[in-house]
Design a protein around this motif. Sequence first.
Motif, PDB file in Angstrom:
ATOM      1  N   ASN A   1       3.439  -5.853  12.392  1.00  0.00           N
ATOM      2  CA  ASN A   1       2.554  -6.291  11.394  1.00  0.00           C
ATOM      3  C   ASN A   1       3.029  -5.512  10.011  1.00  0.00           C
ATOM      4  N   VAL A   2       4.292  -5.086   9.840  1.00  0.00           N
ATOM      5  CA  VAL A   2       4.783  -4.620   8.529  1.00  0.00           C
ATOM      6  C   VAL A   2       6.010  -5.668   8.270  1.00  0.00           C
ATOM      7  N   LEU A   3       5.976  -5.733   7.050  1.00  0.00           N
ATOM      8  CA  LEU A   3       7.187  -6.793   6.349  1.00  0.00           C
ATOM      9  C   LEU A   3       8.536  -6.046   5.786  1.00  0.00           C
ATOM     10  N   GLY A   4       7.875  -4.822   4.973  1.00  0.00           N
ATOM     11  CA  GLY A   4       8.886  -4.071   4.205  1.00  0.00           C
ATOM     12  C   GLY A   4       8.494  -2.728   4.005  1.00  0.00           C
ATOM     13  N   LEU A   5       9.507  -1.728   3.933  1.00  0.00           N
ATOM     14  CA  LEU A   5       9.236  -0.392   3.546  1.00  0.00           C
ATOM     15  C   LEU A   5      10.063  -0.092   2.316  1.00  0.00           C
ATOM     16  N   VAL A   6       9.414   0.977   1.574  1.00  0.00           N
ATOM     17  CA  VAL A   6      10.240   1.757   0.855  1.00  0.00           C
ATOM     18  C   VAL A   6       9.966   3.238   1.340  1.00  0.00           C
ATOM     19  N   ALA A   7      11.019   4.204   1.433  1.00  0.00           N
ATOM     20  CA  ALA A   7      10.949   5.400   2.010  1.00  0.00           C
ATOM     21  C   ALA A   7      11.976   6.279   1.188  1.00  0.00           C
ATOM     22  N   VAL A   8      11.961   7.501   1.525  1.00  0.00           N
ATOM     23  CA  VAL A   8      12.810   8.607   1.140  1.00  0.00           C
ATOM     24  C   VAL A   8      13.551   9.126   2.163  1.00  0.00           C
TER      25      VAL A   8
ATOM     26  N   VAL B   1       6.970   5.889   1.524  1.00  0.00           N
ATOM     27  CA  VAL B   1       6.115   5.925   0.446  1.00  0.00           C
ATOM     28  C   VAL B   1       5.507   4.592  -0.063  1.00  0.00           C
ATOM     29  N   GLU B   2       6.086   3.716   0.637  1.00  0.00           N
ATOM     30  CA  GLU B   2       5.266   2.153   0.342  1.00  0.00           C
ATOM     31  C   GLU B   2       5.419   1.174   1.287  1.00  0.00           C
ATOM     32  N   ALA B   3       4.551   0.558   1.957  1.00  0.00           N
ATOM     33  CA  ALA B   3       4.394  -0.624   2.787  1.00  0.00           C
ATOM     34  C   ALA B   3       4.152  -2.023   2.502  1.00  0.00           C
ATOM     35  N   THR B   4       4.717  -2.792   2.850  1.00  0.00           N
ATOM     36  CA  THR B   4       4.350  -4.210   2.813  1.00  0.00           C
ATOM     37  C   THR B   4       3.731  -4.635   3.985  1.00  0.00           C
ATOM     38  N   LEU B   5       2.538  -4.806   4.131  1.00  0.00           N
ATOM     39  CA  LEU B   5       2.070  -5.146   5.472  1.00  0.00           C
ATOM     40  C   LEU B   5       1.761  -6.750   5.698  1.00  0.00           C
ATOM     41  N   LYS B   6       2.049  -7.140   6.833  1.00  0.00           N
ATOM     42  CA  LYS B   6       1.586  -8.413   7.006  1.00  0.00           C
ATOM     43  C   LYS B   6       0.146  -8.540   7.568  1.00  0.00           C
ATOM     44  N   LEU B   7      -0.597  -9.514   6.878  1.00  0.00           N
ATOM     45  CA  LEU B   7      -1.910  -9.969   6.975  1.00  0.00           C
ATOM     46  C   LEU B   7      -2.282 -11.011   7.810  1.00  0.00           C
TER      47      LEU B   7
ATOM     48  N   VAL C   1       1.041  -1.245  -0.191  1.00  0.00           N
ATOM     49  CA  VAL C   1       0.099   0.122   0.120  1.00  0.00           C
ATOM     50  C   VAL C   1       0.744   1.234   0.172  1.00  0.00           C
ATOM     51  N   GLU C   2       0.278   2.394  -0.447  1.00  0.00           N
ATOM     52  CA  GLU C   2       0.763   3.626  -0.348  1.00  0.00           C
ATOM     53  C   GLU C   2       0.611   3.950   1.057  1.00  0.00           C
ATOM     54  N   PRO C   3       1.306   5.164   1.360  1.00  0.00           N
ATOM     55  CA  PRO C   3       1.010   5.659   2.804  1.00  0.00           C
ATOM     56  C   PRO C   3      -0.251   6.417   3.287  1.00  0.00           C
ATOM     57  N   GLY C   4      -0.913   6.847   2.090  1.00  0.00           N
ATOM     58  CA  GLY C   4      -2.088   7.446   2.184  1.00  0.00           C
ATOM     59  C   GLY C   4      -3.485   6.749   2.431  1.00  0.00           C
ATOM     60  N   VAL C   5      -3.404   5.473   2.288  1.00  0.00           N
ATOM     61  CA  VAL C   5      -4.510   4.437   2.141  1.00  0.00           C
ATOM     62  C   VAL C   5      -5.022   4.351   3.705  1.00  0.00           C
ATOM     63  N   LEU C   6      -6.320   4.652   3.910  1.00  0.00           N
ATOM     64  CA  LEU C   6      -6.938   4.741   5.218  1.00  0.00           C
ATOM     65  C   LEU C   6      -7.179   3.372   5.799  1.00  0.00           C
ATOM     66  N   ASN C   7      -6.839   3.423   6.962  1.00  0.00           N
ATOM     67  CA  ASN C   7      -6.930   1.823   7.751  1.00  0.00           C
ATOM     68  C   ASN C   7      -8.322   1.199   7.349  1.00  0.00           C
ATOM     69  N   GLY C   8      -9.259   1.956   7.467  1.00  0.00           N
ATOM     70  CA  GLY C   8     -10.657   1.351   7.363  1.00  0.00           C
ATOM     71  C   GLY C   8     -10.773   0.933   6.138  1.00  0.00           C
TER      72      GLY C   8
END
Length: 462
Positions: free
Chosen positions: A163-170, A207-213, A109-116
Amino acid sequence: MTPLPAAFEHTLSQLLGDDWRTDPNSLQAHAQDNSWRHALPQGVAMPRNREQVQAIVRACRQHGVPLVGRGTGTGTTGAAVPTAGGIVLSFAQMNRIVAIRPGDRCAVVEPGVLNGDLQQALMPHGLFWPPDPSSADICSIGGNLACNAGGPRAVKYGTSRDNVLGLVAVTGTGELIQCGGPYTKDSTGYDLTHLLVGSEGTLALIVEATLKLTPRPRSQAGLRVLYRDAEAAAAAVSRVMAQPVTPTTLEFMDARSLQLLRHNGAQVPEAGAMLLIDADGDDDTLPYLLNALAEAAEGDGMLALDVATDGSTRDKLWAARRALSPALKTIAPGKINEDVVVPVSQIPALVEGVQQLSAQAQLPIVTFGHAGNGNLHVNILYHPEDASENERAHAALPKVFELALQLGGTLSGEHGIGLAKRDFMTQAFSAGTLATMRAIKQALDPDGILNPGKVLPEQEDL
């Protein structure tokens, strides 16, 4: 405040077009978060992709312009308030769910995605992302990661960091870094993923996150347990957490919380404290789990135990719990809400100490929260227009932090540090530890442009 350099404004205008904003309405809309601290930025950048984020950061570095990353502004510590001026970088338009990968039990997901919104998108796949802060419907994933948000389910499923597996960041130099990925086991190099989570945008911009589900449980049930006093409830928390069955949630409410619930129409009996305990599983195992939790909850000081196995009854219990925070406004319009963490065994001492602070300040202080993690929310209530109450409320706050640290705890479990707790970091950590944190900050943000003045205390305070 020094005006933004004309060359800088030209660069951002060329880069972003209408997504570079300096009109008064945009500046006001990005001047505060849920801490109600307020400081106007000098501009608002609303990038649509990671390349634009990189270009914005590089321009800020070149011209020495402070930059504050922002989600939806639901944080309570002032971390998203641009106190140093400069610009706010809003991730509102970077809100794509890039991929849902059920086979790998992850989402990108991108960071602006709402949790809900993410939870709704995951439902057809029978999956969910565990972090469930009270603002889940409107808070962003990027904001959750920035402050390591948790929520009631954290006692079983962990916080955002878990609950996060990976990130892309600046980084603060405009470099793109990638860490982790769609796998649950990794022993390769330094763990930058978990370093960036909870850093409140001071080290890099996600700027991007890989989340563990996690698979959605088939069945859920709950217990409502009433106790003579907070000490008996806390002893029960220790018993519950010491046996093999881990509850999904374990929420504590003190006597003031229960009084407030009754005042607002909830059918809650008189008691000194209450626990809400949830379990989840399948139809075969859930009765066993619930029985084990009920046995652990029983003990000296228990007044009553009610089981809620059907959805509507559980919903009523949780509706009462969720109504607590907004209901505080019926006592007083001003609220200082800070979360602290202590060892579970120290919950009675924390509650007793807070009650003593309440008496000393002559102000109502309401305590509730995630007892399974020792993470309680301490709410100091006052009338801001009353100068005396205002002074007493803000004088009581440092004493809450000091109490938590004396009990072997820490300053925050899920709200973060921001501005609200920054000046107490010197009490929570040694000079050597803070120096190490500063070295990490210097490595990733050498010019100090990312969210300056947050998390770490001013150097002269050390």
